[in-house]
Design an enzyme around this catalytic site. Sequence first.
Site, mmCIF file in Angstrom:
data_model
loop_
_atom_site.group_PDB
_atom_site.id
_atom_site.type_symbol
_atom_site.label_atom_id
_atom_site.label_comp_id
_atom_site.label_asym_id
_atom_site.label_seq_id
_atom_site.Cartn_x
_atom_site.Cartn_y
_atom_site.Cartn_z
ATOM 1 N N LYS A 181 1.160 -1.272 0.159
ATOM 2 C CA LYS A 181 -0.182 0.085 -0.013
ATOM 3 C C LYS A 181 0.783 1.260 -0.211
ATOM 4 C CE LYS A 181 -1.724 3.100 3.421
ATOM 5 N NZ LYS A 181 -2.193 3.786 2.691
ATOM 6 N N GLU A 203 10.284 1.181 10.097
ATOM 7 C CA GLU A 203 10.849 2.403 9.658
ATOM 8 C C GLU A 203 11.190 3.254 10.430
ATOM 9 O OE1 GLU A 203 14.423 1.378 9.492
ATOM 10 O OE2 GLU A 203 14.081 -0.236 8.413
ATOM 11 N N CYS A 241 14.442 11.069 6.161
ATOM 12 C CA CYS A 241 14.138 10.605 7.571
ATOM 13 C C CYS A 241 15.449 10.843 8.590
ATOM 14 C CB CYS A 241 13.619 9.014 7.780
ATOM 15 S SG CYS A 241 14.771 7.345 7.143
ATOM 16 N N GLU A 244 10.677 16.497 14.956
ATOM 17 C CA GLU A 244 11.112 16.322 13.782
ATOM 18 C C GLU A 244 10.372 17.011 11.969
ATOM 19 O OE1 GLU A 244 9.514 12.783 11.966
ATOM 20 O OE2 GLU A 244 11.537 12.616 10.505
#
Length: 468
Positions: free
Chosen positions: A168, A241, A275, A372
């Site tokens: 997906k 992750e 990331c 973040e």
Amino acid sequence: MADYKMTIGGEMIDSAQTLDVINPATEKVFATCPDATMEQLDAAVDAAQKAFRDWSQRPIDERKDLVRQLAANVAKHRDDLINLLVTEQGKPISNATKEVEFTSYFAMTTAALDLSPEVLRDDEQMRVEAHYKPIGVVGAIAPWNYPLLLAYWKVFAALVAGNCVVLKPSPYTPLTTLKAAQLFNDILPPGVLNVVSGGDELGRWIVEHPGVAKISFTGSSATGKKIVAAAAGTLKRVTLELGGNDAAIVLDDADPEAIAEKIFWTAFNNSGQICMAIKRLYVQDAIYDRMCDALTKLAQTVTVGEGSDEASMLGPVQNRMQFDRVRGIIEDTKQKGRRFLTGGDVPEKPGYFIPVTLVADAQEGDRLVDEEPFGPILPIIKFSEVEDVIARANASEYGLGGSIWTSNVERGSELAAQLDSGTVWVNQHSVVLPDIPFGGAKNSGLGCEGAAEGLKNFCQLQVVNVAR
Ligand code: NAD
């Protein structure tokens, strides 16, 4: 009827409901994709389960050979994939080209990894081997920052290991993923790879589906935690992750002008939507001003614009949610009275464009430092004592990557080892390769991708213990 179709059991499948896909450079809808129903997900899982019987029995070399053919097909259709990626993700052509080329490279490298049984003990009493067997149907769930590469990295590894996949993509960037699946339809047997598109709820259905044996997820830490909770009911294997807030620490024996370019692009590549980008830059006081100056000079040479314009070095951020989030962080930083070296003023025009924003004298307690941001904004934080800065770098819920910048590589390696993160670098950052394991500590992840370790995350360990 949607403009792009899903792949289920080797067929191209539409859906009654569709989702709009927006070009982040214009904020206009430019295409639609299917919004899968629960019944369509059931069909995809069913097709994957049926295909698993044959696929998992094939010799691994045969599966590797087919994955190499996928790599060749990505290369053959690279221009179409690059154009679509630029339009749906927003990234500049040069970045999209790298992503598509990397997708081929990751396939080739994953197909060269070794998953042979390992001998654990061989003596007069017994011979013991570790075997790595496929798990079944893998549910792969992907984010929007590197839609093609991050989705298919999972697929290549899962297939080499002998699993079948239901993939997906993010609802923000589904098209390149759907298109690539169609390119693979002539190569893979029906059902081995199924791609379904839809919103977050579809992700939840995949995680809760009793026919899915393993979830491989890349995305935010908040979603990662929901996935762990939702996977508990069926005790699925889970690899996560997740997000990061990587610190890079520049010691006063480093040469600011020499390292500025590397640091700059590690923070701002893909408009900061990586990331393991540098997200907190700690610089020792003796060279702090020189580092700020060198980065400011570079920032002033960068063109931000539509990805399809060859002159653009950075594109817009990918979606409205992310745009608003980064603007909120900029506002908070202004209210704290921090020093903006560049950027900070978001233009009033269509598109999610944010200028390159460098902030000096930022501090812990600022949203910009503690969270973040995932956008083109970097705090530069001053420090005096090395011991103190290591503690500050580690005082984060995240632990994806971290780096030390110094002319003394030995000392740099010793200090890097003190960082609580899955990867540490010296004099570089963000280097992630398919033959090297990559995974996060703390809230940055669970398990890893890459190398044989990553392949084993797609396997059930079986110990074979034979008496002599
Ligand atoms: P996200 O968590 O919002 O979404 C990721 C995917 O999960 C999407 O496909 C989404 O539809 C799906 N999803 C959402 N809710 C779900 C649920 N409850 N159950 C199952 N699936 C669900 O993340 P994003 O905003 O797309 O990506 C940005 C984040 O990803 C950042 O935090 C970034 O650091 C992280 N990221 C991590 C890595 C890594 O390798 N560690 C790589 C890239 C991005």
